[in-house]
Design an enzyme around this catalytic site. Structure first.
Site, PDB file in Angstrom:
ATOM      1  N   HIS A  36       0.980  -1.212   0.075  1.00 46.31           N
ATOM      2  CA  HIS A  36      -0.179   0.050   0.089  1.00 46.31           C
ATOM      3  C   HIS A  36       0.941   1.404  -0.276  1.00 46.31           C
ATOM      4  CE1 HIS A  36      -2.676  -2.931   2.324  1.00 46.31           C
ATOM      5  NE2 HIS A  36      -3.629  -2.403   1.210  1.00 46.31           N
ATOM      6  N   GLN A  60     -17.910  -6.416  -2.020  1.00 42.90           N
ATOM      7  CA  GLN A  60     -16.982  -7.620  -2.900  1.00 42.90           C
ATOM      8  C   GLN A  60     -16.712  -8.577  -1.979  1.00 42.90           C
ATOM      9  OE1 GLN A  60     -13.952  -4.123  -3.031  1.00 42.90           O
ATOM     10  NE2 GLN A  60     -12.444  -5.669  -2.447  1.00 42.90           N
ATOM     11  N   SER A 184       0.232  -8.688   1.798  1.00 47.47           N
ATOM     12  CA  SER A 184      -1.065  -8.916   1.841  1.00 47.47           C
ATOM     13  C   SER A 184      -1.757  -8.528   3.244  1.00 47.47           C
ATOM     14  CB  SER A 184      -1.703 -10.250   0.988  1.00 47.47           C
ATOM     15  OG  SER A 184      -3.079 -10.282   1.546  1.00 47.47           O
ATOM     16  N   ARG A 186      -3.921  -9.882   4.463  1.00 44.39           N
ATOM     17  CA  ARG A 186      -4.407 -11.394   4.810  1.00 44.39           C
ATOM     18  C   ARG A 186      -3.238 -12.270   5.377  1.00 44.39           C
ATOM     19  NH1 ARG A 186      -8.578 -10.637   0.708  1.00 44.39           N
ATOM     20  NH2 ARG A 186     -10.655 -10.701   1.740  1.00 44.39           N
TER      21      ARG A 186
HETATM   22  P1  AMP Z   1      -6.091  -3.737  -0.731  1.00 44.14           P
HETATM   23  O1  AMP Z   1      -6.084  -2.984   0.485  1.00 44.14           O
HETATM   24  O2  AMP Z   1      -5.661  -5.011  -0.427  1.00 44.14           O
HETATM   25  O3  AMP Z   1      -7.570  -3.739  -1.602  1.00 44.14           O
HETATM   26  O4  AMP Z   1      -5.171  -3.141  -1.634  1.00 44.14           O
HETATM   27  C1  AMP Z   1      -5.165  -1.885  -2.101  1.00 44.14           C
HETATM   28  C2  AMP Z   1      -4.222  -1.587  -3.490  1.00 44.14           C
HETATM   29  O5  AMP Z   1      -3.033  -1.968  -2.683  1.00 44.14           O
HETATM   30  C3  AMP Z   1      -4.597  -2.409  -4.504  1.00 44.14           C
HETATM   31  O6  AMP Z   1      -4.588  -1.710  -5.752  1.00 44.14           O
HETATM   32  C4  AMP Z   1      -3.765  -3.619  -4.549  1.00 44.14           C
HETATM   33  O7  AMP Z   1      -3.590  -4.405  -5.786  1.00 44.14           O
HETATM   34  C5  AMP Z   1      -2.560  -3.136  -3.968  1.00 44.14           C
HETATM   35  N1  AMP Z   1      -1.781  -4.005  -3.369  1.00 44.14           N
HETATM   36  C6  AMP Z   1      -2.059  -4.880  -2.266  1.00 44.14           C
HETATM   37  N2  AMP Z   1      -0.933  -5.643  -2.067  1.00 44.14           N
HETATM   38  C7  AMP Z   1       0.127  -5.205  -2.792  1.00 44.14           C
HETATM   39  C8  AMP Z   1       1.380  -5.556  -2.995  1.00 44.14           C
HETATM   40  N3  AMP Z   1       1.736  -6.545  -2.333  1.00 44.14           N
HETATM   41  N4  AMP Z   1       2.281  -4.955  -3.718  1.00 44.14           N
HETATM   42  C9  AMP Z   1       1.546  -3.940  -4.469  1.00 44.14           C
HETATM   43  N5  AMP Z   1       0.341  -3.570  -4.418  1.00 44.14           N
HETATM   44  C10 AMP Z   1      -0.443  -4.034  -3.563  1.00 44.14           C
END
Ligand code: AMP
Length: 288
Positions: A36, A60, A184, A186
């Site tokens: 992020h 989602q 992640s 998660r």
């Molecule tokens: P999320 O909070 O998981 O919905 O992710 C928010 C944004 O961060 C989305 O555009 C994801 O693709 C990006 N993102 C999540 N994990 C990563 C990562 N390891 N590397 C790059 N971008 C990420």
């Protein structure tokens, strides 16, 4: 850094921020990690004004998924976002985004029925609806997304074209831990054994990518090896391992110049995804 909880507030704040120059949006579900923060820093490197949204979008999540237990820590997120130079964070409530009577959705007839869309029905409808709403609320000049969610990136690019939305979509490469595991939110669910086991995803993707790059034409066999590599890990429960052509996420043919190798698997209660991309130059760069 301004923290906005309502749509009216963020609109007003962005209207003023726009005086400092073009605005980039980074949509997230919070519980920040280096992935992020890289998106935010990259956005800030290219745009003077960065707005970050933090919203765990119920639309989602499927009925049996981890909406209730999704990790959250807003105080920490605000501190970290401030450290990247973000100008504003938009943190709406569920009711602010989906008031009673809400009944309009953005649904893609293609792209959303394969990979995660097959195992998470309605997921991309939720993503597409939320992203469209955020684009209309913030009206950014650009929005930054991670390559980690490769299918989401294609869905967003498609809907921006199809609905003639006037902004640039910027993709940022996947940020990984030292052992290759894609960062992640998660990953917080993983116990130490599962955490070690989860490295199988990127390892298997890399060897599949090597097979493609070294000239393997039989993609079905490469795909099967990719799946078998993950199945061989006892703590992994494979959901899918597929090779598809970009940008359409269609079955790959000889003429396709970009391939997506994508996997999803469960480790305990963590459902993790990862992917790598091979371009035609890679495929022609025979190593033998
Ligand atoms: P999320 O909070 O998981 O919905 O992710 C928010 C944004 O961060 C989305 O555009 C994801 O693709 C990006 N993102 C999540 N994990 C990563 C990562 N390891 N590397 C790059 N971008 C990420």
């Amino acid at each position: 850094m301004q923290v906005c909880e309502t749509i009216a507030e963020v609109r007003e704040v962005v209207r003023e921020l726009r005086n400092s120059g073009p605005v980039a949006l980074v949509p997230t579900m919070g519980y920040f990690h280096e992935g992020h923060l890289t998106l935010m820093r990259e956005a800030h490197r290219r745009f003077p004004v960065v707005v970050v949204s933090v919203f765990v979008n119920p639309l989602q999540f499927g009925p049996t998924e981890d909406l209730k237990t999704y990790p959250r820590d807003l105080e920490r997120d605000l501190r970290l976002a401030r450290g990247t130079g973000a100008a504003a964070v938009f943190v709406p409530s569920e009711n602010e985004m989906y008031p009673e009577q809400f009944c309009t959705f953005v649904d893609l007839e293609r792209l959303s029925g394969v990979l995660c869309g097959r195992t998470r029905p309605g997921h991309f409808r939720g993503v597409a609806t939320m992203v469209t709403k955020l684009f209309n609320i913030v009206r950014p000049d650009a929005a930054f997304f991670g390559q980690k969610d490769a299918q989401q990136l294609q869905v967003v690019r498609r809907l921006v074209r199809d609905l003639n939305l006037n902004l640039e979509i910027v993709a940022v490469p996947t940020v990984r831990e030292a052992d290759g595991l894609a960062m992640s939110s998660r990953n917080a669910y993983l116990d130490p054994r599962e955490r070690r086991a989860a490295t199988v995803l990127y390892r298997s993707l890399q060897s599949a990518r090597e097979a493609v790059v070294s000239g393997r034409r039989d993609l079905a066999a490469v795909q099967e090896r990719l799946a078998a590599g993950i199945r061989a890990e006892p703590l992994a429960e494979l959901e899918y391992a597929e090779i598809l052509a970009l940008p359409g996420l269609t079955p790959p043919g000889d003429d396709d110049s970009e391939l997506l190798l994508a996997v999803a698997a469960r480790f305990g209660r963590a459902r993790l995804i990862d992917n790598v991309v091979c371009t035609v130059e890679d495929r022609h760069r025979r190593t033998s």
